[in-house]
Design an enzyme around this catalytic site. Structure first.
Site, PDB file in Angstrom:
ATOM      1  N   SER A 192      54.600  18.383   7.847  1.00  0.00           N
ATOM      2  CA  SER A 192      53.754  17.906   6.743  1.00  0.00           C
ATOM      3  C   SER A 192      54.579  17.726   5.479  1.00  0.00           C
ATOM      4  CB  SER A 192      52.644  18.924   6.457  1.00  0.00           C
ATOM      5  OG  SER A 192      51.920  18.549   5.300  1.00  0.00           O
ATOM      6  N   TYR A 205      49.635  27.582   5.057  1.00  0.00           N
ATOM      7  CA  TYR A 205      49.836  26.353   5.832  1.00  0.00           C
ATOM      8  C   TYR A 205      51.176  25.708   5.497  1.00  0.00           C
ATOM      9  CZ  TYR A 205      49.104  21.394   7.113  1.00  0.00           C
ATOM     10  OH  TYR A 205      49.224  20.118   7.600  1.00  0.00           O
TER      11      TYR A 205
END
Ligand code: NAD
Ligand code: MG
Length: 300
Positions: A192, A205
């Site tokens: 990401s 995350y």
């Protein structure tokens, strides 16, 4: 050069109010509840036989980026197994229908990646039904960005779910898949933009995604001598169920506005990166790298 249908559709959607409408649903989320419906390349991806005869396992393949990759892989000539949570059976069946429409074999292997034994079973079932394995796409992921922000708001439950899904599950699944992979095969991890530009709202995350980058480099070193390539794709903001299923409605509506391209991406716009990295001809010397598909946000 003419703008593609996918990027034109994405821009039109973004232009029609600057982003998506605020919305929310329960995790893990369902494609049918999203407004507008995401674009997974159903009407646009044209296969060129780049993965002919290969066999792929895609986690989180029911929806979002995973579904777009599944459709593209099938149209490029691969048989595709998808893993997902049991609650996502409707989405999984829709993805399977697209794979079959491309004339390829679709294998459904539901199961929770947070359980070690389940990870082994997912691989064994996929390999048995596909007749082998050439491409593993570790794409399943979890984050939680509702409630109080930052470390002060981090619950042990959310932390555990992110770590177990994004790191433990990925490592367990990959370890189980290794005996089935060989020369010319590859592993692709979904990381990401958060690995490079972490948001206060997702401290756990973002850390898992930075770890996935590190694991990508490490596995590329371990498996290179066996002729197995290991790479990652780092998406920026993309219109998938994960977003309304884990963020506040206002945060969903803001997604992508701060990127240089000024909009959220569609899952279909990610598929090309995964096809390239899996293609033994085109990416034969590409390993240990992270390909950003971020709408212009830097990943270096
Ligand atoms: P998505 O909701 O369509 O896909 C995520 C999938 O993860 C779900 O469909 C589910 O099947 C799977 N999953 C979650 N927990 C699981 C578990 N315990 N066991 C098995 N499967 C589980 O959303 P998406 O955005 O396409 O997500 C795909 C990947 O892209 C994720 O790793 C996500 O972190 C990453 N990503 C997404 C964005 C974005 O803006 N959408 C940005 C950067 C990275
Ligand atoms: Mg899903």
């Amino acid at each position: 050069m003419a703008e593609s249908d996918v990027s034109k559709n994405a821009r039109d959607l973004a232009d029609s109010g600057g982003g998506m409408a605020p919305q929310q649903q329960e995790h893990p989320g369902a494609t049918a509840l999203m407004e507008p419906a995401p674009d997974h390349g159903e009407q646009s991806w044209v296969g060129r036989g780049r993965l002919e005869g290969m066999r792929a396992l895609i986690t989180g393949g029911d929806s979002g980026i995973g579904r777009a990759v599944a459709i593209a892989y099938a149209r490029e000539g691969a048989d595709v197994a998808i893993n997902y949570l049991p609650a996502e059976e409707d989405d999984a069946r829709d993805t399977a229908a697209w794979i079959e429409k491309a004339g390829r074999r679709a294998v459904l292997v539901p199961g929770d990646l947070r359980d070690e034994a389940t990870c082994g079973e997912i691989v064994e079932r996929a390999v048995a039904e596909l007749g082998g394995l050439n491409i593993l796409v570790n794409n399943a992921g979890y984050h939680w960005a509702r409630g109080e922000k930052g470390l002060r708001g981090l619950t042990t439950e959310a932390l555990d779910q992110a770590m177990r899904t994004n790191i433990y599950g990925m490592l367990w699944l990959t370890r189980a898949a290794l005996p089935h992979l060989g020369r010319g095969d590859s592993i692709i991890n979904t990381t990401s933009l958060q690995a490079y530009d972490p948001s206060v709202t997702m401290i756990d995350y973002a850390a898992t995604k930075a770890a996935l980058n590190n694991i990508t480099a490490n596995l590329a070193a371990e498996l290179g001598p066996d002729g197995i390539r290991v790479n990652a794709v780092a998406p920026g903001p993309v219109w998938t169920p994960l977003q309304p299923a884990t963020k506040e409605p206002e945060a969903v509506a803001e997604m992508g506005r701060d990127t240089p391209l000024g909009r959220i991406g569609q899952p279909a716009e990610l598929a090309g990166a995964y096809v390239f990295l899996a293609c033994p001809a085109e990416a034969s010397f590409v390993s240990g790298t992270v390909l950003g598909v971020t709408g212009g946000m830097p990943v270096f």
